[in-house]
Motif scaffolding. Structure first.
Motif, PDB file in Angstrom:
ATOM      1  N   ILE A   1     -89.965  -0.825  20.330  1.00 20.46           N
ATOM      2  CA  ILE A   1     -89.102  -0.128  19.375  1.00 20.46           C
ATOM      3  C   ILE A   1     -87.715  -0.762  19.393  1.00 20.46           C
ATOM      4  O   ILE A   1     -87.147  -0.997  20.468  1.00 20.46           O
ATOM      5  CB  ILE A   1     -88.983   1.375  19.718  1.00 20.46           C
ATOM      6  CG1 ILE A   1     -90.371   2.028  19.710  1.00 20.46           C
ATOM      7  CG2 ILE A   1     -88.051   2.086  18.737  1.00 20.46           C
ATOM      8  CD1 ILE A   1     -90.368   3.467  20.209  1.00 20.46           C
ATOM      9  N   LEU A   2     -87.197  -1.026  18.213  1.00 15.87           N
ATOM     10  CA  LEU A   2     -85.825  -1.498  18.052  1.00 15.87           C
ATOM     11  C   LEU A   2     -85.093  -0.457  17.218  1.00 15.87           C
ATOM     12  O   LEU A   2     -85.576  -0.047  16.155  1.00 15.87           O
ATOM     13  CB  LEU A   2     -85.805  -2.844  17.341  1.00 15.87           C
ATOM     14  CG  LEU A   2     -84.417  -3.436  17.042  1.00 15.87           C
ATOM     15  CD1 LEU A   2     -83.742  -3.877  18.342  1.00 15.87           C
ATOM     16  CD2 LEU A   2     -84.535  -4.631  16.088  1.00 15.87           C
TER      17      LEU A   2
ATOM     18  N   PHE B   1     -94.281  -2.749  11.802  1.00 18.00           N
ATOM     19  CA  PHE B   1     -95.314  -2.159  10.952  1.00 18.00           C
ATOM     20  C   PHE B   1     -94.872  -0.813  10.385  1.00 18.00           C
ATOM     21  O   PHE B   1     -95.430  -0.311   9.412  1.00 18.00           O
ATOM     22  CB  PHE B   1     -96.630  -1.997  11.724  1.00 18.00           C
ATOM     23  CG  PHE B   1     -96.582  -0.985  12.847  1.00 18.00           C
ATOM     24  CD1 PHE B   1     -96.852   0.354  12.628  1.00 18.00           C
ATOM     25  CD2 PHE B   1     -96.275  -1.389  14.139  1.00 18.00           C
ATOM     26  CE1 PHE B   1     -96.813   1.287  13.661  1.00 18.00           C
ATOM     27  CE2 PHE B   1     -96.233  -0.474  15.183  1.00 18.00           C
ATOM     28  CZ  PHE B   1     -96.508   0.864  14.948  1.00 18.00           C
ATOM     29  N   PHE B   2     -93.813  -0.248  10.971  1.00 18.48           N
ATOM     30  CA  PHE B   2     -93.311   1.049  10.488  1.00 18.48           C
ATOM     31  C   PHE B   2     -91.811   1.118  10.722  1.00 18.48           C
ATOM     32  O   PHE B   2     -91.316   0.753  11.782  1.00 18.48           O
ATOM     33  CB  PHE B   2     -94.019   2.184  11.228  1.00 18.48           C
ATOM     34  CG  PHE B   2     -93.524   3.573  10.888  1.00 18.48           C
ATOM     35  CD1 PHE B   2     -93.429   3.992   9.564  1.00 18.48           C
ATOM     36  CD2 PHE B   2     -93.168   4.464  11.889  1.00 18.48           C
ATOM     37  CE1 PHE B   2     -92.977   5.275   9.252  1.00 18.48           C
ATOM     38  CE2 PHE B   2     -92.727   5.744  11.588  1.00 18.48           C
ATOM     39  CZ  PHE B   2     -92.632   6.142  10.268  1.00 18.48           C
ATOM     40  N   LYS B   3     -91.095   1.565   9.704  1.00 17.93           N
ATOM     41  CA  LYS B   3     -89.654   1.778   9.813  1.00 17.93           C
ATOM     42  C   LYS B   3     -89.357   3.234   9.472  1.00 17.93           C
ATOM     43  O   LYS B   3     -89.826   3.743   8.449  1.00 17.93           O
ATOM     44  CB  LYS B   3     -88.882   0.882   8.845  1.00 17.93           C
ATOM     45  CG  LYS B   3     -88.999  -0.614   9.121  1.00 17.93           C
ATOM     46  CD  LYS B   3     -88.192  -1.408   8.087  1.00 17.93           C
ATOM     47  CE  LYS B   3     -88.264  -2.901   8.321  1.00 17.93           C
ATOM     48  NZ  LYS B   3     -87.466  -3.651   7.315  1.00 17.93           N
ATOM     49  N   PHE B   4     -88.580   3.873  10.326  1.00 15.83           N
ATOM     50  CA  PHE B   4     -88.156   5.253  10.054  1.00 15.83           C
ATOM     51  C   PHE B   4     -86.640   5.279   9.981  1.00 15.83           C
ATOM     52  O   PHE B   4     -85.959   4.717  10.832  1.00 15.83           O
ATOM     53  CB  PHE B   4     -88.637   6.210  11.143  1.00 15.83           C
ATOM     54  CG  PHE B   4     -88.411   7.659  10.802  1.00 15.83           C
ATOM     55  CD1 PHE B   4     -89.345   8.360  10.061  1.00 15.83           C
ATOM     56  CD2 PHE B   4     -87.249   8.306  11.203  1.00 15.83           C
ATOM     57  CE1 PHE B   4     -89.142   9.688   9.726  1.00 15.83           C
ATOM     58  CE2 PHE B   4     -87.029   9.635  10.874  1.00 15.83           C
ATOM     59  CZ  PHE B   4     -87.976  10.325  10.132  1.00 15.83           C
ATOM     60  N   ASP B   5     -86.113   5.935   8.946  1.00 17.93           N
ATOM     61  CA  ASP B   5     -84.670   6.015   8.725  1.00 17.93           C
ATOM     62  C   ASP B   5     -84.279   7.490   8.679  1.00 17.93           C
ATOM     63  O   ASP B   5     -84.780   8.240   7.832  1.00 17.93           O
ATOM     64  CB  ASP B   5     -84.306   5.326   7.407  1.00 17.93           C
ATOM     65  CG  ASP B   5     -82.802   5.155   7.212  1.00 17.93           C
ATOM     66  OD1 ASP B   5     -82.048   6.019   7.680  1.00 17.93           O
ATOM     67  OD2 ASP B   5     -82.392   4.168   6.578  1.00 17.93           O
TER      68      ASP B   5
ATOM     69  N   TRP C   1     -87.316   0.965  14.219  1.00 19.82           N
ATOM     70  CA  TRP C   1     -88.360   0.021  13.822  1.00 19.82           C
ATOM     71  C   TRP C   1     -89.419  -0.063  14.918  1.00 19.82           C
ATOM     72  O   TRP C   1     -89.096  -0.230  16.094  1.00 19.82           O
ATOM     73  CB  TRP C   1     -87.770  -1.365  13.581  1.00 19.82           C
ATOM     74  CG  TRP C   1     -86.896  -1.459  12.360  1.00 19.82           C
ATOM     75  CD1 TRP C   1     -86.471  -0.429  11.560  1.00 19.82           C
ATOM     76  CD2 TRP C   1     -86.330  -2.648  11.801  1.00 19.82           C
ATOM     77  NE1 TRP C   1     -85.687  -0.900  10.544  1.00 19.82           N
ATOM     78  CE2 TRP C   1     -85.577  -2.260  10.655  1.00 19.82           C
ATOM     79  CE3 TRP C   1     -86.390  -3.989  12.148  1.00 19.82           C
ATOM     80  CZ2 TRP C   1     -84.893  -3.178   9.880  1.00 19.82           C
ATOM     81  CZ3 TRP C   1     -85.710  -4.918  11.374  1.00 19.82           C
ATOM     82  CH2 TRP C   1     -84.973  -4.514  10.244  1.00 19.82           C
ATOM     83  N   PHE C   2     -90.687   0.011  14.505  1.00 25.90           N
ATOM     84  CA  PHE C   2     -91.806  -0.003  15.437  1.00 25.90           C
ATOM     85  C   PHE C   2     -92.610  -1.300  15.271  1.00 25.90           C
ATOM     86  O   PHE C   2     -93.012  -1.641  14.159  1.00 25.90           O
ATOM     87  CB  PHE C   2     -92.721   1.197  15.192  1.00 25.90           C
ATOM     88  CG  PHE C   2     -92.080   2.528  15.461  1.00 25.90           C
ATOM     89  CD1 PHE C   2     -92.274   3.176  16.672  1.00 25.90           C
ATOM     90  CD2 PHE C   2     -91.269   3.139  14.506  1.00 25.90           C
ATOM     91  CE1 PHE C   2     -91.680   4.405  16.923  1.00 25.90           C
ATOM     92  CE2 PHE C   2     -90.679   4.366  14.749  1.00 25.90           C
ATOM     93  CZ  PHE C   2     -90.879   5.002  15.957  1.00 25.90           C
TER      94      PHE C   2
END
Length: 358
Positions: free
Chosen positions: A109-110, A133-137, A117-118
């Motif tokens: 995770i960054l 592959f997945f971004k959460f905001d 960001w995963f």
């Protein structure tokens, strides 16, 4: 609280933290640790969270990753934190790649506390993918994003389910990118495929060139129809949804009118902002004032209460979204419907005006 409510609280915390937690350490305390708590971890339990985890890589000894996250005595995540002001797309995170290959973890995770960001190893085993592959905001998420994020909760964690979902998300991104490219500029092969059922003769290059703008317009009309359906659901039946044909029904649409042309895209954008506002305020208080360089949308028809500005007059479309302190931030979009992605920010500024006695 439900998981959704916990994320909402974290999002509220992030609004104030983004102007205060300016260092990496402050970001960890204000946002990263609360984020890990939201995922069900006890951040003070070393059997769950290991800060400054040492991950020796080849000749590099004593290198540390900000956090290692354990589930059932196994390190499942490694997490690297940046300052809240950091742009993750420009951040140096080569450490994650090195650490990932030296541990048995499944996820890297960054984060800068707001964007998370995963990464995993879909492309090659035990080698971290270049792209997340997945971004959460925290400032821009919907229920589908919440469902994906909840899969990383300590009580629900399943690497099998996550990797299956990651593969699906990866393919969806590729499909969306392909569809978007055809939407913006359909290629000859795509035009031929659609035109087969519309034209009986030979599909020569001249015929394909003739059909190309027609198919592009059909795409745009389809999107516009879907917007209208969303707007109809958001507004009650007694509220008029203006189109370019009855644009005079919008209060104070222009100032002066000299050289100002209100486009259908701007009207669609205005309607989307009103649809978003309908959940928190009387939409009659959301008013458009078109200007030469942008189309402004204000609360209570008051220039001192800006909500958003639509910048649709060039090839690159973007919004200026305001916060409670009247500070504007750029929000890039590709098409008008992308305004829905800014729902959280738009509702937040409207609620700030209401909360201040507006």
């Amino acid at each position: 609280m439900s998981f959704k409510e916990q994320v909402t609280e974290l999002s509220k915390r992030a609004v104030s933290a983004q102007t205060i937690a300016l260092t990496e350490e402050a970001t960890k305390n204000a946002l990263v640790m609360p984020f890990l708590r939201t995922l069900g971890f006890d951040v003070f339990d070393p059997s769950q969270i290991v800060p400054e985890f040492t991950a020796d890589v080849g000749l590099k000894k004593g290198e540390k990753v900000d956090y290692a996250v354990r589930i059932n005595d196994r390190i499942e995540y490694i997490l690297e934190a940046k300052a809240v002001s950091a742009n993750l797309s420009q951040a140096q995170y080569s450490q994650l790649y090195r650490y990932f290959s030296t541990t048995d973890c499944s996820i890297a995770i960054l984060t800068n506390g707001i964007q998370i960001w995963f990464f995993t190893d879909l492309d090659a085993p035990n080698k971290l993918d270049t792209n997340p592959f997945f971004k959460f905001d925290l400032f821009d998420y919907d229920d589908n994003d919440l469902k994906e994020l909840e899969k990383f909760h300590r009580d629900r964690f399943s690497i099998t389910d996550i990797k299956s979902s990651a593969n699906t998300l990866k393919r969806m991104k590729a499909a969306i990118s392909s569809i978007e490219a055809q939407f913006n500029d359909p290629d000859d092969e795509f035009v031929r495929m659609i035109s087969k059922g519309l034209y009986d003769g030979k599909l020569t290059s001249a015929v394909v060139s003739e059909f190309k703008p027609i198919i592009k317009r059909a795409f745009e009309d389809l999107v516009r129809q879907k917007i209208q359906k969303k707007l109809t659901a958001a507004f009650n039946d007694n509220v008029n949804i203006p189109t370019i044909k009855d644009v005079d029904s919008v209060t104070q649409l222009t100032e002066g009118g000299d050289g100002i042309e209100t486009t259908q895209e701007e009207v669609d954008g205005f309607n989307i902002v009103r649809a978003i506002a309908a959940e928190v305020a009387d939409i009659s208080r959301v008013v458009m004032r078109d200007q030469k360089s942008y189309c402004g949308i204000n609360f209570d028809d008051n220039n001192r209460k800006p909500i958003v500005r639509l910048h649709f007059n060039s090839k690159t479309k973007f919004l200026t979204i305001f916060d409670s302190d009247k500070a504007g931030a750029r929000f890039d979009i590709v098409q008008v419907t992308d305004i829905f992605k800014a729902k959280t920010q738009i509702q937040s500024v409207i609620q700030s005006y209401i909360g201040n006695g507006g």
